[in-house]
Write an enzyme that holds these catalytic residues in place. Structure first.
Site, PDB file in Angstrom:
ATOM      1  N   ASN A 318     -52.918  76.510 -55.175  1.00 54.06           N
ATOM      2  CA  ASN A 318     -53.079  76.120 -56.578  1.00 54.06           C
ATOM      3  C   ASN A 318     -54.564  75.975 -56.917  1.00 54.06           C
ATOM      4  O   ASN A 318     -55.029  74.923 -57.381  1.00 54.06           O
ATOM      5  CB  ASN A 318     -52.325  74.817 -56.862  1.00 54.06           C
ATOM      6  N   HIS A 349     -48.783  66.125 -62.621  1.00 52.84           N
ATOM      7  CA  HIS A 349     -47.605  66.804 -62.097  1.00 52.84           C
ATOM      8  C   HIS A 349     -46.307  66.283 -62.716  1.00 52.84           C
ATOM      9  O   HIS A 349     -45.347  67.036 -62.869  1.00 52.84           O
ATOM     10  CB  HIS A 349     -47.537  66.676 -60.566  1.00 52.84           C
TER      11      HIS A 349
END
Length: 495
Positions: A318, A349
């Protein structure tokens, strides 16, 4: 999930059409902005229904905040609003509608839009308010010197290439792509002559796109055939915990978490291929003259699977999100930048408790891994044979530590997460604390930022970060760092 895949495949075809028939040499940036935005909103509407209005509302209010607040403080207000709006949507989706399920998971695209809103706000603040000498090299490179129009802003946030799965890109990179200047800049970088006029030729992304689609196919095949047979939940099965030996349990922990990664490989690689098919993502040429289409790539699979340190794994997983965390949080934090950055990552998140358990555990693991590396690694690198043994041991330790850390991220809830950790007697938590008590953390040399006492785990993900952290363990080569510096310098002059 079906809607997502169908929309991404449609976006891939649209990207090829966009590069072929709406090339910057054939049409104006205005038309390219309009088409990219309308296609993006159409895909969002098809995939998420009227939940897609959240994308427009979040972007529209953020743009209004930028206009009325002014460049001095807009980055703070945009950050609080965008992250707060995202969090409210996540709470609503998780705790009111469908806990643990991903139907109508419109918060996924909102996570990417939140990154774009906040990063652009900081870039405008850097470019239009802060003094040039107060900026770090990467901040100076990314600084935006004029306020974008509403169309440019919506196009950046909601274009069809990245609205569903990203990845994040810098505003300046996106605008140079839309205006057809990205190849010119990269060619100037390769030549080393910033002001030379030449006949522009666009390198073809076809080979890069084909390679990435092959990776997508293999990842999807692995996910559909292997992942279901190795569920992460089996790690907390009562019978398995009671009968399996410790080596078997740790081996299954590793393979079950490894099997959970291909779905991310599929989604992120397909998103990267879509951008490349549209002509976006060209970085330049390597030392052999081969085109590089990894400007906005989000992962490097080989480096992930063969990581020999916690940092190396995070550097290659990521990537764009790690860069976002570094730019908007770590570099600007006034105290405990590592802890603040992990907390921001958890909030971004979502609101599942497992995310917070994972990232709080990640703080311990990161600091412990850094302490071990700084204090003992140099004893094992002089002899090639010893270094091979050291790399094998650290690879095994890294894969187990990563798997141990992210189990709550997959299980989501508190009870199963604590069931897993208690069944392991919190062994790696305790080991990390003991490491931090035994080994001193070496502090980096204090530069312009007095708070930077420890180096971020993502500090050298891309070449531009090599300019900031001279003592870091980079996974990129030095020649690329020099080229990146030339590119940034050229972009500043061009603007």
């Amino acid at each position: 999930q079906v809607n997502f895949v169908v929309c991404q495949l449609f976006a891939l075809l649209a990207a090829i059409w966009f590069r072929t028939y709406l090339h910057s040499s054939k049409t104006s940036p205005f038309i390219r902005h309009v088409v990219a935005t309308l296609l993006g909103l159409y895909l969002a509407l098809f995939c998420f229904g009227w939940y897609a209005l959240h994308f427009v509302i979040q972007s529209g209010i953020s743009y209004y905040i930028m206009i009325i607040i002014g460049v001095e403080n807009m980055h703070k207000y945009c950050f609080v609003f965008a992250l707060g709006y995202l969090t409210v949507c996540q709470i609503t989706r998780v705790y009111i509608f469908d806990y643990g399920q991903y139907s109508a998971d419109f918060s996924g695209p909102m996570m990417i839009i939140t990154q774009k809103i906040t990063s652009l706000a900081f870039e405008i603040h850097d470019g239009m308010f802060r003094k040039n000498e107060d900026l770090s090299p990467s901040q100076r490179c990314l600084a935006v010197r004029r306020m974008p129009s509403l169309l440019e802003y919506l196009s950046y946030n909601c274009n069809f290439m990245g609205i569903l799965a990203g990845p994040l890109c810098s505003y300046k990179d996106y605008i140079t792509f839309i205006e057809g200047r990205s190849y010119q800049l990269q060619q100037s970088e390769a030549n080393g002559k910033e002001d030379t006029k030449y006949e522009q030729t666009d390198p073809s992304p076809n080979i890069a796109v084909a390679q990435k689609l092959l990776i997508c196919g293999l990842s999807l095949l692995f996910h559909m055939t292997i992942t279901k047979t190795l569920p992460v939940e089996y790690n907390i099965d009562d019978n398995f915990r009671a009968t399996a030996s410790w080596p078997v349990r740790f081996f299954y922990l590793y393979v079950s978490l490894m099997a959970a990664r291909p779905k991310y490989y599929f989604a992120w690689t397909l998103a990267d291929a879509i951008n490349n098919a549209a002509g976006f993502g060209f970085r330049g040429y390597d030392k052999n003259g081969v085109t590089r289409w990894d400007l906005i790539s989000n992962l490097r699979i080989q480096q992930i699977e063969f990581s020999t340190s916690f940092k190396m794994f995070l550097d290659n997983w990521n990537i764009q999100t790690a860069l976002w965390l570094k730019r908007v949080c770590y570099e600007r934090a006034t105290f405990s930048p590592t802890i603040q950055t992990f907390i921001l990552s958890a909030i971004w998140h979502g609101v599942y408790p497992g995310y917070y358990l994972t990232f709080l555990t990640g703080v311990l693991m990161t600091l412990a891994a850094r302490a071990i590396r700084n204090n003992i690694r140099h004893y094992f690198v002089e002899s090639p044979a010893v270094k091979v043994c050291y790399d094998i041991i650290t690879w095994m330790a890294t894969q187990i530590a990563i798997s141990y850390t992210v189990v709550p991220f997959v299980l989501l809830s508190v009870k199963p997460s604590f069931t897993f950790y208690s069944s392991c007697y919190f062994c790696l938590h305790i080991a990390s604390i003991l490491v931090l008590l035994v080994f001193p953390l070496k502090r980096t040399q204090k530069g312009s930022k007095k708070h930077e006492t420890v180096q971020p785990v993502w500090s050298t993900t891309l070449g531009e970060e090599n300019l900031l952290q001279k003592n870091s363990y980079s996974t990129t080569n030095n020649s690329f760092s020099q080229k990146q510096e030339i590119t940034c310098r050229y972009q500043t002059l061009k603007q």
